[in-house]
Design a protein around this motif. Sequence first.
Motif, PDB file in Angstrom:
ATOM      1  N   CYS A 275       0.820  -1.217   0.000  1.00  0.00           N
ATOM      2  CA  CYS A 275       0.000   0.000   0.000  1.00  0.00           C
ATOM      3  C   CYS A 275       0.848   1.258   0.000  1.00  0.00           C
ATOM      4  O   CYS A 275       0.394   2.330  -0.399  1.00  0.00           O
ATOM      5  N   TYR A 276       2.046   1.135   0.452  1.00  0.00           N
ATOM      6  CA  TYR A 276       2.874   2.311   0.634  1.00  0.00           C
ATOM      7  C   TYR A 276       3.303   2.941  -0.693  1.00  0.00           C
ATOM      8  O   TYR A 276       3.271   4.154  -0.863  1.00  0.00           O
ATOM      9  N   TYR A 277       3.678   2.106  -1.630  1.00  0.00           N
ATOM     10  CA  TYR A 277       4.289   2.611  -2.846  1.00  0.00           C
ATOM     11  C   TYR A 277       3.379   3.458  -3.724  1.00  0.00           C
ATOM     12  O   TYR A 277       3.815   4.502  -4.233  1.00  0.00           O
ATOM     13  N   PRO A 278       2.122   3.034  -3.924  1.00  0.00           N
ATOM     14  CA  PRO A 278       1.223   3.921  -4.694  1.00  0.00           C
ATOM     15  C   PRO A 278       1.130   5.321  -4.095  1.00  0.00           C
ATOM     16  O   PRO A 278       1.033   6.308  -4.824  1.00  0.00           O
ATOM     17  N   LEU A 279       1.187   5.398  -2.773  1.00  0.00           N
ATOM     18  CA  LEU A 279       1.103   6.700  -2.124  1.00  0.00           C
ATOM     19  C   LEU A 279       2.294   7.582  -2.478  1.00  0.00           C
ATOM     20  O   LEU A 279       2.149   8.775  -2.739  1.00  0.00           O
ATOM     21  N   VAL A 280       3.447   6.960  -2.483  1.00  0.00           N
ATOM     22  CA  VAL A 280       4.659   7.700  -2.849  1.00  0.00           C
ATOM     23  C   VAL A 280       4.517   8.250  -4.264  1.00  0.00           C
ATOM     24  O   VAL A 280       4.811   9.425  -4.525  1.00  0.00           O
ATOM     25  N   THR A 281       4.032   7.411  -5.140  1.00  0.00           N
ATOM     26  CA  THR A 281       3.827   7.835  -6.530  1.00  0.00           C
ATOM     27  C   THR A 281       2.844   9.003  -6.603  1.00  0.00           C
ATOM     28  O   THR A 281       3.101  10.009  -7.269  1.00  0.00           O
ATOM     29  N   MET A 282       1.724   8.871  -5.907  1.00  0.00           N
ATOM     30  CA  MET A 282       0.726   9.933  -5.914  1.00  0.00           C
ATOM     31  C   MET A 282       1.306  11.240  -5.393  1.00  0.00           C
ATOM     32  O   MET A 282       1.019  12.317  -5.924  1.00  0.00           O
ATOM     33  N   ALA A 283       2.081  11.135  -4.335  1.00  0.00           N
ATOM     34  CA  ALA A 283       2.692  12.337  -3.771  1.00  0.00           C
ATOM     35  C   ALA A 283       3.594  12.999  -4.807  1.00  0.00           C
ATOM     36  O   ALA A 283       3.507  14.203  -5.048  1.00  0.00           O
ATOM     37  N   LYS A 284       4.410  12.172  -5.442  1.00  0.00           N
ATOM     38  CA  LYS A 284       5.329  12.684  -6.445  1.00  0.00           C
ATOM     39  C   LYS A 284       4.564  13.395  -7.556  1.00  0.00           C
ATOM     40  O   LYS A 284       4.897  14.505  -7.959  1.00  0.00           O
ATOM     41  N   GLU A 285       3.506  12.744  -8.036  1.00  0.00           N
ATOM     42  CA  GLU A 285       2.696  13.325  -9.113  1.00  0.00           C
ATOM     43  C   GLU A 285       2.161  14.704  -8.748  1.00  0.00           C
ATOM     44  O   GLU A 285       2.052  15.593  -9.581  1.00  0.00           O
ATOM     45  N   ASN A 286       1.793  14.858  -7.481  1.00  0.00           N
ATOM     46  CA  ASN A 286       1.239  16.143  -7.051  1.00  0.00           C
ATOM     47  C   ASN A 286       2.299  17.100  -6.523  1.00  0.00           C
ATOM     48  O   ASN A 286       1.969  18.166  -6.004  1.00  0.00           O
ATOM     49  N   GLY A 287       3.554  16.681  -6.630  1.00  0.00           N
ATOM     50  CA  GLY A 287       4.625  17.540  -6.158  1.00  0.00           C
ATOM     51  C   GLY A 287       4.603  17.782  -4.668  1.00  0.00           C
ATOM     52  O   GLY A 287       4.967  18.849  -4.192  1.00  0.00           O
ATOM     53  N   LEU A 288       4.137  16.788  -3.927  1.00  0.00           N
ATOM     54  CA  LEU A 288       4.066  16.923  -2.475  1.00  0.00           C
ATOM     55  C   LEU A 288       4.790  15.763  -1.810  1.00  0.00           C
ATOM     56  O   LEU A 288       5.153  14.792  -2.472  1.00  0.00           O
ATOM     57  N   ASP A 289       4.958  15.863  -0.501  1.00  0.00           N
ATOM     58  CA  ASP A 289       5.392  14.685   0.224  1.00  0.00           C
ATOM     59  C   ASP A 289       4.142  13.974   0.738  1.00  0.00           C
ATOM     60  O   ASP A 289       3.023  14.451   0.576  1.00  0.00           O
ATOM     61  N   ILE A 290       4.358  12.818   1.349  1.00  0.00           N
ATOM     62  CA  ILE A 290       3.225  12.025   1.816  1.00  0.00           C
ATOM     63  C   ILE A 290       2.333  12.840   2.745  1.00  0.00           C
ATOM     64  O   ILE A 290       1.112  12.852   2.609  1.00  0.00           O
ATOM     65  N   GLU A 291       2.962  13.538   3.644  1.00  0.00           N
ATOM     66  CA  GLU A 291       2.174  14.318   4.595  1.00  0.00           C
ATOM     67  C   GLU A 291       1.318  15.361   3.887  1.00  0.00           C
ATOM     68  O   GLU A 291       0.172  15.602   4.271  1.00  0.00           O
TER      69      GLU A 291
END
Lengths: 220, 220
Positions: B192-208
């Motif tokens: 579950c963790y990795y898709p989140l990292v990708t999403m964050a990257k796409e939006n130019g944000l960190d996970i938080e």
Amino acid sequence: GDNTIILSQNNTSASFPLNLNSGTDPVLILQNNGHLGNAVSALMGLPDNNYSSDQQAKTLKKQKRRRNKDSTGEDGEGRQREHPFIVTEPGELARGKKNGLDYLFDLYEQCGKFLLEVQHLAKERGEKCPTKVTNQVFRHAKHSGAGYINKPKMRHYVHCYALHCLDVEQSNRLRRGYKERGENVGAWRQACYYPLVTMAKENGLDIEGVFNKHEKLRIW
Amino acid sequence: GDNTIILSQNNTSASFPLNLNSGTDPVLILQNNGHLGNAVSALMGLPDNNYSSDQQAKTLKKQKRRRNKDSTGEDGEGRQREHPFIVTEPGELARGKKNGLDYLFDLYEQCGKFLLEVQHLAKERGEKCPTKVTNQVFRHAKHSGAGYINKPKMRHYVHCYALHCLDVEQSNRLRRGYKERGENVGAWRQACYYPLVTMAKENGLDIEGVFNKHEKLRIW
DNA sequence: AACCCGGGCGACCATCGGACGCTGGTGCC
DNA sequence: GGCACCAGCGTCCGATGGTCGCCCGGGTT
């Protein structure tokens, strides 16, 4: 040696929501009779209420606090304790071994700057990024040579800074009044609290809410 | 006895910004094979990264942890430990002494509700009002009879919940995939963790940052 | 010089966020 | 029934937010 700083009060504000500042933009003269390193501008606030939740058996252990009386010369140089604050009117330089309130407020601006530094550092290290002035910020300030900044002091006067930020006019009036009457800093500090309560009530918020509405107070 | 709950997934959302949920609104069947009290809807998230700042001498004291083996009957009633989670696909009821992922996600909704209660209580007492799920909220949940909610568990799966909130489709796909392959919960959790990292990257944000953009994840 | 007032800030404490790893439930053989 | 796996969550820990009150600077007499 003594150190005098001149800076415009038309500060880094660049506000945002609900800026209650009215805009007299005189030139301020700050002063720390002993050191100092930089100067900026910002605002702050927070009440002294000590609510705390989870009412329970409060062990009520009251024990003597002891201090390490290690007053050993240290280095021979460098003041140990900051000069106490006195109530000064806006722009007034404190005379003698005292510090004025413009200098006090400037310390809050400096803290804001240190917070920014901590945030940038955290960001580039991928660490967690504080939105408030935390212990870490105070630590950073100390490490950066701003040993005259410390948590108890900053917390102590935070709502004075808040009033200054939210309504300079009223803050200035208060300062002049308390100076004139020869009141001490403690009395002035107390007095700063009540206008804030009123302002909060007027806006239908609590004190914290008022803080959060103001760009510079949000970090406290 | 066993307890089955039926609730619409078209949850209390009433979102706000950046709602990445795509809107299949089926009827979900939750289940805790043993108890349960209420059910709601909410979302959550937070990575397990253990950055931490102020790198320093890390005393590195490792000592045996002991448990109070006080397995004494207690009451005879009431399960001690929750049944373990297994990877279930959306809407699937866990069979046997297991709990499904819909139930897991519902626990996050419940925590959101408990946070609201704590906030209301704090407000009417004039106390400090948490914006996040804190220890106090877990304590409140426990006191309110939701003993099946606890901090380590909720923190453990938080980013799974986040994925579920931010992209149900992808979350569902992942669940089906891992169930099919017979992977265990731990593997699914990691995945579950990795898709989140990708999403964050796409939006130019960190996970938080991603968490803070989402109404329901903001509280974690 | 001696005294006392008042306030700076070192240091303490309850509590927090975060995580490890023991314990025992669970399914398989 | 016995065993091995693995995950729930009690429990610990470093650090935080918040504050008290010791100690001494500073003005006055």
